[in-house]
Design an enzyme around this catalytic site. Structure first.
Site, mmCIF file in Angstrom:
data_model
loop_
_atom_site.group_PDB
_atom_site.id
_atom_site.type_symbol
_atom_site.label_atom_id
_atom_site.label_comp_id
_atom_site.label_asym_id
_atom_site.label_seq_id
_atom_site.Cartn_x
_atom_site.Cartn_y
_atom_site.Cartn_z
ATOM 1 N N ASP A 36 -10.882 5.394 12.636
ATOM 2 C CA ASP A 36 -11.500 6.149 11.543
ATOM 3 C C ASP A 36 -12.401 7.261 12.074
ATOM 4 O OD1 ASP A 36 -11.971 6.695 8.847
ATOM 5 O OD2 ASP A 36 -13.715 5.359 8.759
ATOM 6 N N ASN A 81 -4.147 5.332 1.593
ATOM 7 C CA ASN A 81 -4.202 6.729 2.049
ATOM 8 C C ASN A 81 -3.207 7.647 1.329
ATOM 9 O OD1 ASN A 81 -4.934 5.748 5.487
ATOM 10 N ND2 ASN A 81 -6.370 6.445 3.921
ATOM 11 N N ARG A 116 -16.735 -1.829 7.571
ATOM 12 C CA ARG A 116 -15.862 -2.509 6.611
ATOM 13 C C ARG A 116 -14.464 -2.607 7.213
ATOM 14 N NH1 ARG A 116 -17.315 2.379 3.414
ATOM 15 N NH2 ARG A 116 -15.809 3.997 3.927
HETATM 16 C C1 IPE Z 1 -8.906 3.135 7.116
HETATM 17 O O1 IPE Z 1 -9.645 4.302 7.050
HETATM 18 C C2 IPE Z 1 -7.439 3.468 7.273
HETATM 19 C C3 IPE Z 1 -7.044 4.038 8.550
HETATM 20 C C4 IPE Z 1 -7.823 4.214 9.580
HETATM 21 C C5 IPE Z 1 -5.650 4.405 8.658
HETATM 22 P P1 IPE Z 1 -10.058 4.957 5.674
HETATM 23 O O2 IPE Z 1 -10.849 6.167 5.989
HETATM 24 O O3 IPE Z 1 -8.868 5.147 4.816
HETATM 25 O O4 IPE Z 1 -10.967 3.815 5.020
HETATM 26 P P2 IPE Z 1 -12.105 3.939 3.907
HETATM 27 O O5 IPE Z 1 -11.509 4.690 2.762
HETATM 28 O O6 IPE Z 1 -13.234 4.672 4.524
HETATM 29 O O7 IPE Z 1 -12.467 2.529 3.598
HETATM 30 C C1 IPE Z 2 -8.810 8.093 9.927
HETATM 31 O O1 IPE Z 2 -9.675 9.179 9.827
HETATM 32 C C2 IPE Z 2 -7.357 8.490 9.888
HETATM 33 C C3 IPE Z 2 -6.675 8.091 8.650
HETATM 34 C C4 IPE Z 2 -7.188 7.424 7.668
HETATM 35 C C5 IPE Z 2 -5.299 8.487 8.538
HETATM 36 P P1 IPE Z 2 -10.136 9.706 8.418
HETATM 37 O O2 IPE Z 2 -9.173 10.749 7.954
HETATM 38 O O3 IPE Z 2 -10.361 8.598 7.467
HETATM 39 O O4 IPE Z 2 -11.505 10.391 8.789
HETATM 40 P P2 IPE Z 2 -12.847 10.366 7.941
HETATM 41 O O5 IPE Z 2 -13.202 8.924 7.722
HETATM 42 O O6 IPE Z 2 -12.569 11.080 6.665
HETATM 43 O O7 IPE Z 2 -13.828 11.068 8.808
HETATM 44 MG MG MG Z 3 -11.982 7.476 6.949
#
Ligand code: IPE
Ligand code: IPE
Ligand code: MG
Length: 254
Positions: free
Chosen positions: A15, A63, A189
């Site tokens: 993340d 996502n 989380r």
């Molecule tokens: C979790 O990250 C999913 C992946 C890393 C692929 P998210 O960015 O989607 O999670 P939330 O929305 O912060 O919980």
């Molecule tokens: C994780 O990084 C990658 C995916 C969920 C695909 P994020 O895209 O969630 O990055 P933040 O949390 O918005 O910084």
């Molecule tokens: Mg994220």
């Protein structure tokens, strides 16, 4: 002498790509591209230090709700990753598998990932499992549904359903339980990742953003893991007395 423990199965919630990019005035997509480079390092390092299974949360079923352009960029990056890395993964003996719903991905992405799996199928060094369109609750519900169908047809007796039996119905059926779960990006989380499989995982939350993840970061998490006492519900004294043999919940009949 205490044997240094390497986790057998490490799972990572990668993340922070978006925030990494935004902090630099870049498009979120550039964070994902940079994140793909960090994936390469993480995979190589995991194989080098003897991790047998590495599961990466690449795209959750939640996502799909992101802006269309971002989802499309992620799907293209997956194609690039699958094509660019496959020779190297095969050379390193890394077998790639997928958990989640591969059939939900756009055709080009699904195809590239299927090619990657076929191309690396003989790898013996490590299993890299990519969580794609993955949701932990969904995976549990689908297993329950499949068992319900078989039970209704008289092929399964309700009393034969236990944890192992249930797990065999899940998309993670060929993966062992998660030992170490790492999340970058500063959130504490689990975001619907491996809810069933990480029941006794050690958790490692890191403030750094995924593109800043380095080989040394993984090594450090693994070292922290090695210092933990895993008790699986028992007392410390019980675990200590069993530690002549390596404490293994399977040997203990758990
Ligand atoms: C979790 O990250 C999913 C992946 C890393 C692929 P998210 O960015 O989607 O999670 P939330 O929305 O912060 O919980
Ligand atoms: C994780 O990084 C990658 C995916 C969920 C695909 P994020 O895209 O969630 O990055 P933040 O949390 O918005 O910084
Ligand atoms: Mg994220």
């Amino acid at each position: 002498m205490e044997k240094k423990r390497t986790p057998r199965h490490v799972a990572i919630i990668m993340d922070g790509n978006g925030r990494w990019a935004q902090a630099r005035g870049l498009d979120r997509t550039e964070g994902h591209a940079e994140g793909a480079r960090a994936v390469r390092d993480a995979v190589e390092t995991a194989a080098r230090i003897g991790i047998e299974y590495l599961t990466l949360y690449a795209f959750s079923n939640a996502n799909w709700q992101r802006p269309r352009a971002e989802v499309e960029a992620l799907m293209r990056l997956l194609v690039d990753f699958a094509r660019r890395e496959r020779a190297e993964l095969r050379a390193q003996g890394i077998r790639t598998v997928v958990i989640g719903q591969l059939e939900e991905l756009p055709t080009a992405t699904r195809q590239a990932v299927e090619d990657l799996m076929a191309y690396t199928a003989d790898g013996q060094q490590m299993t890299l499992s990519l969580a794609l369109s993955y949701g932990g609750r969904q995976d549990i519900v689908e297993a329950a549904r499949a068992l319900a169908v078989r039970a209704r047809a008289g092929l399964v007796l309700p009393e034969e359903i236990d944890v192992d039996f249930f797990h065999r119905e899940m998309s993670t059926s060929r993966l062992p339980d998660v030992d170490l779960l790492i999340r970058t990006g500063g959130e504490t989380r689990v975001s619907d990742f491996l809810l069933f499989e990480a029941a006794y995982a050690e958790l490692c939350f890191l403030d750094l953003m995924w593109p800043d993840f380095r080989p040394a970061t993984l090594v450090e998490c693994v070292e922290r893991y090695g210092a933990k006492e895993r008790r699986f519900g028992r007392t410390s004294a019980q675990v200590q007395s069993a530690s002549g043999r390596a404490f293994d919940p399977i040997d203990q009949g758990l």
